[in-house]
Design a protein around this motif. Structure first.
Motif, PDB file in Angstrom:
ATOM      1  N   ARG A 256      -6.992   5.582  13.902  1.00  0.00           N
ATOM      2  CA  ARG A 256      -7.139   4.747  12.714  1.00  0.00           C
ATOM      3  C   ARG A 256      -6.168   3.564  12.791  1.00  0.00           C
ATOM      4  O   ARG A 256      -5.056   3.697  13.323  1.00  0.00           O
ATOM      5  N   TRP A 257      -6.609   2.456  12.230  1.00  0.00           N
ATOM      6  CA  TRP A 257      -5.790   1.242  12.213  1.00  0.00           C
ATOM      7  C   TRP A 257      -5.999   0.537  10.879  1.00  0.00           C
ATOM      8  O   TRP A 257      -7.133   0.329  10.435  1.00  0.00           O
ATOM      9  N   LEU A 258      -4.891   0.182  10.220  1.00  0.00           N
ATOM     10  CA  LEU A 258      -4.926  -0.500   8.920  1.00  0.00           C
ATOM     11  C   LEU A 258      -4.039  -1.730   8.999  1.00  0.00           C
ATOM     12  O   LEU A 258      -2.900  -1.654   9.488  1.00  0.00           O
ATOM     13  N   ASP A 259      -4.552  -2.841   8.521  1.00  0.00           N
ATOM     14  CA  ASP A 259      -3.786  -4.087   8.527  1.00  0.00           C
ATOM     15  C   ASP A 259      -3.996  -4.812   7.201  1.00  0.00           C
ATOM     16  O   ASP A 259      -5.126  -4.890   6.695  1.00  0.00           O
ATOM     17  N   VAL A 260      -2.905  -5.353   6.636  1.00  0.00           N
ATOM     18  CA  VAL A 260      -3.006  -6.121   5.396  1.00  0.00           C
ATOM     19  C   VAL A 260      -2.170  -7.387   5.526  1.00  0.00           C
ATOM     20  O   VAL A 260      -1.060  -7.358   6.061  1.00  0.00           O
TER      21      VAL A 260
ATOM     22  N   VAL B 249     -11.324  -0.013   0.555  1.00  0.00           N
ATOM     23  CA  VAL B 249     -11.353  -0.399  -0.856  1.00  0.00           C
ATOM     24  C   VAL B 249     -10.122   0.136  -1.588  1.00  0.00           C
ATOM     25  O   VAL B 249      -9.484  -0.585  -2.370  1.00  0.00           O
ATOM     26  N   LYS B 250      -9.767   1.384  -1.340  1.00  0.00           N
ATOM     27  CA  LYS B 250      -8.595   1.982  -1.998  1.00  0.00           C
ATOM     28  C   LYS B 250      -7.321   1.207  -1.646  1.00  0.00           C
ATOM     29  O   LYS B 250      -6.523   0.859  -2.518  1.00  0.00           O
ATOM     30  N   ALA B 251      -7.150   0.915  -0.369  1.00  0.00           N
ATOM     31  CA  ALA B 251      -5.953   0.189   0.071  1.00  0.00           C
ATOM     32  C   ALA B 251      -5.951  -1.239  -0.471  1.00  0.00           C
ATOM     33  O   ALA B 251      -4.898  -1.760  -0.858  1.00  0.00           O
ATOM     34  N   ALA B 252      -7.118  -1.887  -0.517  1.00  0.00           N
ATOM     35  CA  ALA B 252      -7.202  -3.265  -1.013  1.00  0.00           C
ATOM     36  C   ALA B 252      -6.845  -3.347  -2.492  1.00  0.00           C
ATOM     37  O   ALA B 252      -6.163  -4.288  -2.925  1.00  0.00           O
ATOM     38  N   LYS B 253      -7.282  -2.385  -3.269  1.00  0.00           N
ATOM     39  CA  LYS B 253      -6.951  -2.378  -4.702  1.00  0.00           C
ATOM     40  C   LYS B 253      -5.443  -2.257  -4.902  1.00  0.00           C
ATOM     41  O   LYS B 253      -4.860  -2.923  -5.768  1.00  0.00           O
ATOM     42  N   GLU B 254      -4.807  -1.419  -4.106  1.00  0.00           N
ATOM     43  CA  GLU B 254      -3.356  -1.269  -4.219  1.00  0.00           C
ATOM     44  C   GLU B 254      -2.643  -2.555  -3.802  1.00  0.00           C
ATOM     45  O   GLU B 254      -1.669  -2.977  -4.453  1.00  0.00           O
ATOM     46  N   ALA B 255      -3.118  -3.170  -2.733  1.00  0.00           N
ATOM     47  CA  ALA B 255      -2.501  -4.403  -2.250  1.00  0.00           C
ATOM     48  C   ALA B 255      -2.618  -5.520  -3.282  1.00  0.00           C
ATOM     49  O   ALA B 255      -1.660  -6.263  -3.534  1.00  0.00           O
ATOM     50  N   VAL B 256      -3.780  -5.645  -3.893  1.00  0.00           N
ATOM     51  CA  VAL B 256      -3.993  -6.670  -4.919  1.00  0.00           C
ATOM     52  C   VAL B 256      -3.088  -6.414  -6.131  1.00  0.00           C
ATOM     53  O   VAL B 256      -2.471  -7.333  -6.679  1.00  0.00           O
ATOM     54  N   ALA B 257      -3.008  -5.160  -6.563  1.00  0.00           N
ATOM     55  CA  ALA B 257      -2.177  -4.806  -7.710  1.00  0.00           C
ATOM     56  C   ALA B 257      -0.696  -5.098  -7.442  1.00  0.00           C
ATOM     57  O   ALA B 257       0.063  -5.443  -8.359  1.00  0.00           O
TER      58      ALA B 257
ATOM     59  N   VAL C 118       0.882  -1.174   0.000  1.00  0.00           N
ATOM     60  CA  VAL C 118       0.000   0.000   0.000  1.00  0.00           C
ATOM     61  C   VAL C 118       0.914   1.217   0.000  1.00  0.00           C
ATOM     62  O   VAL C 118       1.846   1.302   0.807  1.00  0.00           O
ATOM     63  N   SER C 119       0.677   2.139  -0.907  1.00  0.00           N
ATOM     64  CA  SER C 119       1.584   3.281  -1.072  1.00  0.00           C
ATOM     65  C   SER C 119       1.664   4.149   0.180  1.00  0.00           C
ATOM     66  O   SER C 119       0.703   4.231   0.967  1.00  0.00           O
ATOM     67  N   ALA C 120       2.796   4.798   0.354  1.00  0.00           N
ATOM     68  CA  ALA C 120       2.996   5.695   1.504  1.00  0.00           C
ATOM     69  C   ALA C 120       1.976   6.831   1.478  1.00  0.00           C
ATOM     70  O   ALA C 120       1.490   7.265   2.530  1.00  0.00           O
ATOM     71  N   LYS C 121       1.633   7.288   0.279  1.00  0.00           N
ATOM     72  CA  LYS C 121       0.647   8.364   0.153  1.00  0.00           C
ATOM     73  C   LYS C 121      -0.704   7.927   0.710  1.00  0.00           C
ATOM     74  O   LYS C 121      -1.387   8.700   1.418  1.00  0.00           O
ATOM     75  N   THR C 122      -1.101   6.689   0.411  1.00  0.00           N
ATOM     76  CA  THR C 122      -2.391   6.185   0.884  1.00  0.00           C
ATOM     77  C   THR C 122      -2.390   5.955   2.391  1.00  0.00           C
ATOM     78  O   THR C 122      -3.345   6.314   3.093  1.00  0.00           O
ATOM     79  N   THR C 123      -1.321   5.371   2.916  1.00  0.00           N
ATOM     80  CA  THR C 123      -1.270   5.108   4.361  1.00  0.00           C
ATOM     81  C   THR C 123      -1.239   6.410   5.160  1.00  0.00           C
ATOM     82  O   THR C 123      -1.790   6.484   6.260  1.00  0.00           O
ATOM     83  N   GLU C 124      -0.629   7.454   4.612  1.00  0.00           N
ATOM     84  CA  GLU C 124      -0.599   8.754   5.310  1.00  0.00           C
ATOM     85  C   GLU C 124      -1.997   9.352   5.416  1.00  0.00           C
ATOM     86  O   GLU C 124      -2.330  10.001   6.411  1.00  0.00           O
ATOM     87  N   VAL C 125      -2.816   9.121   4.374  1.00  0.00           N
ATOM     88  CA  VAL C 125      -4.189   9.633   4.388  1.00  0.00           C
ATOM     89  C   VAL C 125      -5.071   8.793   5.310  1.00  0.00           C
ATOM     90  O   VAL C 125      -5.870   9.323   6.092  1.00  0.00           O
ATOM     91  N   LEU C 126      -4.924   7.476   5.221  1.00  0.00           N
ATOM     92  CA  LEU C 126      -5.780   6.588   5.996  1.00  0.00           C
ATOM     93  C   LEU C 126      -5.407   6.529   7.469  1.00  0.00           C
ATOM     94  O   LEU C 126      -6.279   6.353   8.333  1.00  0.00           O
TER      95      LEU C 126
END
Length: 243
Positions: A121-125, A228-236, A74-82
């Motif tokens: 906020r908490w994000l896990d992949v 959804v945004k983070a999942a799409k990046e992870a899948v890609a 997941v890009s640094a840009k996305t994690t900074e927002v989330l």
């Protein structure tokens, strides 16, 4: 009468032995071809037994041979927002004994806005890769089977309220999203978990948030859109890692 005595003696002798022996040793007068019954059955079954090449089922090769660097999936840009104010900006990797088959990474942080309260906020992949196996099926099939199991685990979360499962379109080959709320120590958390399959790789992503000290609880839409945004990046990132 004397001529028939040997035959009568033989019949009486056969009557005195077990039935199984009678079939094998006392049927010379029955007009058999001379080939033992056991041999006839064995020959028939042997001819019907398929060869190893006939019984071995060919399975589709696993699509992906390796996993991406999970903390970079997941890009640094996305994690900074989330996850504003994440404790570890680059993510905290999960411990794994086999990085070729499974791995994980998480980000969490509290954005303190003073008198306006704080947002947590908490994000896990996590990634799981499955090999193709002649007895278990292809890697793609195994990943699909485990997708259903992982969704069921999320749906079984103790204390979950307003839980809803839906198809997450446009994420990998197939994906499900599970949204729900959970109250922890008097604070209402909003969760969205996405379980997605891309080829023989299963991607598990969870994103949640809560408002503290008077800050509003994040909306379900905001949490789901972020997941959804983070999942799409992870899948890609899986396909990118296998180029």
């Amino acid at each position: 009468m004397q001529r028939s005595a040997p035959r009568l003696t033989r019949i009486l002798a056969c009557a005195a032995v077990p039935v199984m022996l009678v079939v094998a040793g006392c049927s010379s007068d029955s007009g058999d071809s001379g080939k033992p019954k056991a041999q006839e059955k064995t020959g028939a079954s042997a001819s019907a037994t398929p060869s190893p090449s006939q019984t071995t089922k060919a399975v589709e090769p696993a699509k992906f041979a390796k996993l991406p660097q999970v903390c970079q999936s997941v890009s640094a840009k996305t994690t900074e927002v989330l996850v504003p104010k994440a404790k570890t900006k680059n993510g905290t990797p999960a411990v794994s004994s086999d990085l070729a088959s499974r791995g994980g990474c998480s980000w969490n942080g509290l954005d303190d806005k003073g008198v306006k309260g704080s947002q947590y906020r908490w994000l896990d992949v996590s990634f799981y890769r499955y090999e193709s196996d002649a007895t278990l099926g292809s890697g793609q099939e195994r990943a699909g089977q485990n997708l259903a199991k992982e969704v069921a685990k999320v749906e079984g979360t103790a204390g979950a309220k307003n839980l809803r499962t839906s198809v997450a379109a446009g994420i990998g080959d197939e994906a499900k999203a599970v949204t729900y709320q959970e109250n922890k120590t008097g604070v209402n958390f909003v969760y969205t978990s996405i379980v997605a399959r891309t080829g023989n790789v299963l991607v598990l992503l969870s994103y949640n948030g809560a408002g503290y000290s008077g800050a509003p609880t994040p909306t379900e839409k905001a949490i789901t859109d972020g997941a959804v945004k983070a999942a799409k990046e992870a899948v890609a990132s899986v396909a990118a890692a296998n180029k």
